[in-house]
Design an enzyme around this catalytic site. Structure first.
Site, PDB file in Angstrom:
ATOM      1  N   ARG A 183      -1.146  -1.799  -7.059  1.00  0.00           N
ATOM      2  CA  ARG A 183      -1.404  -2.912  -6.130  1.00  0.00           C
ATOM      3  C   ARG A 183      -2.393  -3.892  -6.761  1.00  0.00           C
ATOM      4  O   ARG A 183      -2.223  -5.109  -6.695  1.00  0.00           O
ATOM      5  CB  ARG A 183      -1.954  -2.341  -4.818  1.00  0.00           C
ATOM      6  CG  ARG A 183      -2.331  -3.374  -3.755  1.00  0.00           C
ATOM      7  CD  ARG A 183      -2.673  -2.621  -2.471  1.00  0.00           C
ATOM      8  NE  ARG A 183      -3.403  -3.405  -1.496  1.00  0.00           N
ATOM      9  CZ  ARG A 183      -2.838  -4.226  -0.603  1.00  0.00           C
ATOM     10  NH1 ARG A 183      -1.539  -4.394  -0.601  1.00  0.00           N
ATOM     11  NH2 ARG A 183      -3.578  -4.886   0.270  1.00  0.00           N
ATOM     12  N   LYS A 227      -1.717  -2.661   8.101  1.00  0.00           N
ATOM     13  CA  LYS A 227      -2.813  -2.161   8.934  1.00  0.00           C
ATOM     14  C   LYS A 227      -2.814  -2.885  10.271  1.00  0.00           C
ATOM     15  O   LYS A 227      -2.469  -4.050  10.371  1.00  0.00           O
ATOM     16  CB  LYS A 227      -4.154  -2.368   8.221  1.00  0.00           C
ATOM     17  CG  LYS A 227      -4.329  -1.480   6.991  1.00  0.00           C
ATOM     18  CD  LYS A 227      -5.698  -1.674   6.371  1.00  0.00           C
ATOM     19  CE  LYS A 227      -5.904  -0.728   5.206  1.00  0.00           C
ATOM     20  NZ  LYS A 227      -7.238  -0.904   4.577  1.00  0.00           N
ATOM     21  N   TYR A 285      -9.943  -9.281  -6.626  1.00  0.00           N
ATOM     22  CA  TYR A 285      -8.974  -9.263  -7.714  1.00  0.00           C
ATOM     23  C   TYR A 285      -9.157 -10.424  -8.690  1.00  0.00           C
ATOM     24  O   TYR A 285      -8.487 -10.482  -9.717  1.00  0.00           O
ATOM     25  CB  TYR A 285      -7.544  -9.314  -7.149  1.00  0.00           C
ATOM     26  CG  TYR A 285      -7.218  -8.136  -6.275  1.00  0.00           C
ATOM     27  CD1 TYR A 285      -7.100  -6.851  -6.805  1.00  0.00           C
ATOM     28  CD2 TYR A 285      -7.033  -8.300  -4.907  1.00  0.00           C
ATOM     29  CE1 TYR A 285      -6.808  -5.769  -5.991  1.00  0.00           C
ATOM     30  CE2 TYR A 285      -6.731  -7.211  -4.088  1.00  0.00           C
ATOM     31  CZ  TYR A 285      -6.622  -5.958  -4.641  1.00  0.00           C
ATOM     32  OH  TYR A 285      -6.333  -4.875  -3.838  1.00  0.00           O
ATOM     33  N   HIS A 322      -3.899  -8.940   3.536  1.00  0.00           N
ATOM     34  CA  HIS A 322      -5.338  -8.918   3.805  1.00  0.00           C
ATOM     35  C   HIS A 322      -5.659  -9.785   5.023  1.00  0.00           C
ATOM     36  O   HIS A 322      -5.044 -10.844   5.211  1.00  0.00           O
ATOM     37  CB  HIS A 322      -6.123  -9.444   2.603  1.00  0.00           C
ATOM     38  CG  HIS A 322      -6.222  -8.477   1.478  1.00  0.00           C
ATOM     39  ND1 HIS A 322      -6.467  -8.847   0.177  1.00  0.00           N
ATOM     40  CD2 HIS A 322      -6.117  -7.119   1.453  1.00  0.00           C
ATOM     41  CE1 HIS A 322      -6.498  -7.781  -0.599  1.00  0.00           C
ATOM     42  NE2 HIS A 322      -6.300  -6.726   0.156  1.00  0.00           N
ATOM     43  N   HIS A 332      -2.731   2.531  -5.845  1.00  0.00           N
ATOM     44  CA  HIS A 332      -3.665   1.432  -5.594  1.00  0.00           C
ATOM     45  C   HIS A 332      -3.887   0.588  -6.845  1.00  0.00           C
ATOM     46  O   HIS A 332      -4.048  -0.634  -6.759  1.00  0.00           O
ATOM     47  CB  HIS A 332      -5.006   1.964  -5.083  1.00  0.00           C
ATOM     48  CG  HIS A 332      -5.974   0.856  -4.766  1.00  0.00           C
ATOM     49  ND1 HIS A 332      -5.818   0.030  -3.675  1.00  0.00           N
ATOM     50  CD2 HIS A 332      -7.079   0.411  -5.420  1.00  0.00           C
ATOM     51  CE1 HIS A 332      -6.789  -0.860  -3.652  1.00  0.00           C
ATOM     52  NE2 HIS A 332      -7.563  -0.654  -4.704  1.00  0.00           N
ATOM     53  N   ARG A 367       0.837  -1.195   0.000  1.00  0.00           N
ATOM     54  CA  ARG A 367       0.000   0.000   0.000  1.00  0.00           C
ATOM     55  C   ARG A 367       0.878   1.252   0.000  1.00  0.00           C
ATOM     56  O   ARG A 367       2.049   1.202   0.383  1.00  0.00           O
ATOM     57  CB  ARG A 367      -0.897   0.020   1.241  1.00  0.00           C
ATOM     58  CG  ARG A 367      -1.827  -1.190   1.362  1.00  0.00           C
ATOM     59  CD  ARG A 367      -2.590  -1.143   2.680  1.00  0.00           C
ATOM     60  NE  ARG A 367      -3.528  -2.250   2.814  1.00  0.00           N
ATOM     61  CZ  ARG A 367      -3.251  -3.403   3.434  1.00  0.00           C
ATOM     62  NH1 ARG A 367      -2.048  -3.589   3.981  1.00  0.00           N
ATOM     63  NH2 ARG A 367      -4.158  -4.363   3.525  1.00  0.00           N
TER      64      ARG A 367
END
Length: 297
Positions: free
Chosen positions: A243, A170, A275, A266, A240, A146
């Site tokens: 990505r 994250k 995706y 994720h 993004h 990211r």
């Protein structure tokens, strides 16, 4: 600020970016202002769902898209969850709220040809800035990280011998992502040129501006847009999308969905499955070309 504790929570415990926290803050301030104007209510904690519904209607009437409205409501919902968690309220007025319907947003990845034209065919200046810009694109495409993760990379996160980078994602979740040989070689070249600009304040920051300061979000976006605009006519050219391109190209070439999930950082497989749309389109194309019964001969 009436929701300072919530902002602190997003920053310190959830580890959200400054951009995301600012968006939450603006959404809450907008809702508070609406209630002060229409209901003379100065506390978000005291409102009921009918007041929230009035705010939602007003946003729609202002011309905001359903997607934008849902994002604003999500900020409010997160705040009420925080109030429940900290026992400041007993009932979440948004507990049964259903998001407004939106069209599924399809993000188009760059093609292998476009990526080849940028990374193989395009001439970057033989300077610190030219090397840095190419590495930015290369690293996004080679790792799928990211934008915030790339900005916060440290020199100590790079393991050239093991050809991996340590990424802090994250919720402070660490992961190790492999980097290919070409990217590793470019990293070595960049680290040598980086010595020309580094200073004490940014000693361990991997990506720097020419004045030695740490790079920032809008700079990264402009850099990606600048170079990809030379090879692509796609409307959206952002970190993004790189990505998205990384994940799509991996899946198109047979990568396992669970492996891609881990590489992207994720927390659930559902996030990675978005995706697979483009991968299925590619699979259908290959099927159409290869299956004998599809032959027009």
């Amino acid at each position: 600020m009436p929701f300072q504790k919530f902002i602190d929570y997003l920053q310190l415990e959830k580890n959200y970016s400054k951009h995301t926290i600012l968006a939450y803050q603006k959404d809450l301030e907008s809702f508070l202002e609406f209630n002060q104007t229409h209901f003379e209510e100065n506390s978000i904690q005291q409102v009921n769902y009918s007041q929230i519904r009035s705010w939602i209607v007003s946003l729609v009437e202002e011309g905001l898209s359903n997607r934008s409205v849902n994002r604003k409501v999500a900020s409010l919902k997160a705040y009420y969850k925080f109030l429940l968690k900290t026992k400041q309220i007993e009932i979440n007025p948004l507990a049964k709220h259903k998001a407004l319907k939106t069209e599924k947003k399809l993000e188009v990845p760059f093609s292998p040809k476009e990526m080849k034209e940028v990374l193989n065919d395009m001439q970057f200046e033989d300077t610190f800035e030219g090397c840095r810009d190419k590495l930015l694109i290369e690293l996004f495409y080679a790792t799928g990280i990211r934008r915030a993760e790339l900005i916060n990379l440290s020199v100590s996160d790079v393991d050239l011998g093991g050809q991996t980078i340590k990424v802090l994602g994250k919720r402070n979740k660490e992961r190790f992502v492999p980097i290919p040989s070409l990217c590793s070689t470019l990293l070595k070249e960049y680290l040598a040129k980086r010595e020309e600009v580094v200073n004490e304040a940014s000693a361990d920051c991997l990506f720097l501006l020419k004045n030695g300061h740490k790079i920032y979000e809008s700079f990264v976006y402009r850099t990606i847009n600048k170079y990809l605009s030379k090879v692509s006519t796609k409307l959206k050219k952002s970190p993004h999308i790189l990505r998205h391109t990384y994940a799509t190209h991996l899946l198109n070439n047979g990568a396992d969905l669970n492996s891609v999930k881990e590489l992207l950082g994720h927390s659930s497989l559902a996030s990675t499955q978005v995706y697979t749309h483009n991968s299925m389109a590619e699979l259908k194309k290959q099927y159409g070309n290869a299956y004998p019964r599809n032959s027009k001969k």
